[in-house]
Enzyme design. Structure first.
Site, short mmCIF file in Angstrom:
data_model
loop_
_atom_site.label_atom_id
_atom_site.label_comp_id
_atom_site.label_asym_id
_atom_site.label_seq_id
_atom_site.Cartn_x
_atom_site.Cartn_y
_atom_site.Cartn_z
N GLY A 241 0.77 -1.24 0.00
CA GLY A 241 0.00 0.00 0.00
C GLY A 241 0.80 1.28 0.00
CD GLU A 276 0.27 -9.30 1.41
OE1 GLU A 276 -0.52 -8.35 1.24
OE2 GLU A 276 -0.10 -10.43 1.67
N PRO A 277 4.67 -5.41 -0.57
CG PRO A 277 6.90 -4.71 -0.73
CD PRO A 277 6.02 -5.77 -0.12
CB CYS A 345 -13.78 5.65 -29.81
SG CYS A 345 -12.90 5.81 -31.36
C1 LIG Z 1 -2.62 -5.24 -4.29
C2 LIG Z 1 -2.21 -5.82 -3.01
C3 LIG Z 1 -0.97 -5.50 -2.47
C4 LIG Z 1 -0.02 -4.50 -3.07
O1 LIG Z 1 -0.51 -3.20 -3.02
P1 LIG Z 1 0.45 -1.98 -3.42
O2 LIG Z 1 -0.37 -0.79 -3.20
O3 LIG Z 1 0.81 -2.18 -4.85
O4 LIG Z 1 1.64 -2.06 -2.54
C5 LIG Z 1 -0.60 -6.13 -1.29
N1 LIG Z 1 -1.42 -7.03 -0.69
C6 LIG Z 1 -2.62 -7.35 -1.19
C7 LIG Z 1 -3.46 -8.35 -0.48
C8 LIG Z 1 -3.06 -6.76 -2.37
O5 LIG Z 1 -4.26 -7.08 -2.85
#
Ligand SMILES: *Cc1c(COP(=O)(O)O)cnc(C)c1O
Length: 422
Positions: A241, A276-277, A345
């Site tokens: 996130g 989880e980046p 379009c």
């Molecule tokens: C999309 C997602 C992420 C990554 O989000 P970013 O904003 O790209 O860092 C991490 N964890 C989960 C569960 C996601 O769905």
């Protein structure tokens, strides 16, 4: 320029990717073209590791599971595998791609609200690190599949926080489809514990994307940490996130404060951290290189019509995103205001309005910056426009990471039912 000053520098008045001048890449591979810079990705990974190294004890360094929906190109995944990253996947397809790129299954986390039985079975068979469960129904399905070997599961908390980001990419408020309230997780955790071969290991949380204010993270992490203590969780997966500054003057996240929030609320509450980046690692590593097809004069602002459209990069149309757009060759022509649009379009096929740049001509190249995340992965062939090619650059070397789609390939899967064939 990119929001990362070292990515895509100007040299002798020409924008470069690594050592390659972009006009050379456009001539070799055509446009529209996604160009990725491997060095920028490496730097982003090191930057993030440094944030955690400075804020967390050695035995709590998070495993970085790259959220590969941001950019699933096999060359990018291979680079991530080489950097010893894991992967966060949200479909069976992403899981296979990650494994084939060399990311070990025991570093793969499977997230998402709608996993099919086939996807769950594939995750079980591949013995991935953990499945992040997002509903009671999903736990039921997993139990029904009767796993023959131990499956580690984490429960995704919906912490009911407002991430302060665009409504279409916020996932942490109480009414979103993502995650579950704490009370439900406490029940499911107990239910999972009673099953043979289902091992509840902890929690996951992910409140949305393109977040630049650390406060919502802080609040989500505080709630996650408290629940983790109550459950005596082994693992906390604290999601992705982190945002990037897409336009001049846009806020950037305070990484030190982010690290402190993890250290304060999460590290003391579990033995093992996972993050989880997605966007943070790859957004600045990519550009969409496009050519000006026409300069259209109007009674109002003149319009630059590019050969790249919303089908190639949907973020402006879908999320009201603004990307910097810069001419590839610096010229001393007077500044003019332009609207910059694609050829599709749809009236939403607009990349920018009223931006000031040196006067352009048909045939000029422009770079749409910071397109490495949610660029190609969200692209499609609307208007029967072939998928763009992707190129990866590493210093002096460059090469195709995906060929431009041919019209034949685009329509190859179409067929006619018997009764329509004369
Ligand atoms: C999309 C997602 C992420 C990554 O989000 P970013 O904003 O790209 O860092 C991490 N964890 C989960 C569960 C996601 O769905």
């Amino acid at each position: 320029m990119s929001s990362d000053p070292d990515a895509f520098p100007f040299r002798d008045g020409t924008l470069h990717a690594g050592d390659a001048p972009l006009p050379e890449l456009a001539a070799a591979y055509g446009t529209p073209l996604y160009v990725y810079d491997a060095a920028t990705i490496r730097r982003r990974v090191f930057d993030l590791r440094k944030v955690f190294a400075e804020s967390l004890p050695d035995d709590h360094q998070p495993m970085i599971a790259y959220a590969c929906k941001a950019n699933t190109n096999g060359a990018i995944l291979r680079l991530m595998a080489g950097l010893r990253l894991g992967a966060d996947v949200v479909s069976g397809g992403e899981m296979i791609r990650a494994i084939e790129a060399g990311i070990p299954a025991d570093k793969i986390v499977f997230s998402g609200v709608g996993k099919t039985d086939d996807e769950l079975a594939a995750a079980i068979a591949s013995e991935i690190m953990q499945i992040n469960i997002e509903s009671a129904s999903e736990l039921d399905r997993l139990i029904m599949l009767n796993p023959p070997c131990p499956v580690r599961v984490a429960f995704r908390l919906n912490p009911d926080v407002d991430a302060g980001t665009h409504a279409k990419i916020a996932t942490g408020h109480g009414s979103s489809k993502f995650g579950m309230p704490a009370e439900e997780i406490i029940q499911l955790h107990a239910r999972a514990k009673a099953q043979k071969n289902i091992i509840p290991v902890g929690l996951s949380v992910h409140i949305g994307s393109q977040i630049t204010d650390i406060e919502p993270f802080e609040e989500a992490f505080r709630k996650t940490g408290a629940l983790a203590r109550a459950l005596e969780a082994e693992t906390i997966d604290f999601g992705g996130g982190l945002g990037v500054a897409y336009h001049d003057g846009a806020p950037e996240p305070d990484l030190a404060a982010y690290g402190r929030a993890v250290a304060t609320h999460l590290a003391p509450a579990c033995r093992r951290l996972v993050t989880e980046p997605g966007r943070f690692l790859v957004a600045q590593s990519g550009i969409l290189l496009a050519r000006v097809l026409h300069v259209k004069t109007t009674p109002g602002t003149p319009i630059l019509i590019l050969d790249a459209g919303m089908n190639d990069l949907v973020r402006p149309a879908m999320y009201d995103a603004t990307h910097r757009i810069i001419p590839v060759t610096q010229r001393q022509t007077p500044e003019t205001q332009y609207d910059i649009v694609g050829p599709v379009c749809e009236s939403s096929d607009v990349f920018a309005r009223g931006i000031s740049m040196p006067q352009c001509r048909a045939g000029d190249l422009v770079a749409i910056m910071d397109c490495g995340a949610y660029g190609f992965t969200m692209a499609g062939p609307y208007n029967s426009r072939p998928m763009p090619a992707e190129v990866i650059v590493d210093g002096a070397r460059h090469g195709l990471a995906r060929k431009r789609q041919t019209l034949r390939a685009m329509i190859a899967d179409e067929c006619l039912p018997d009764w329509m064939v004369a």
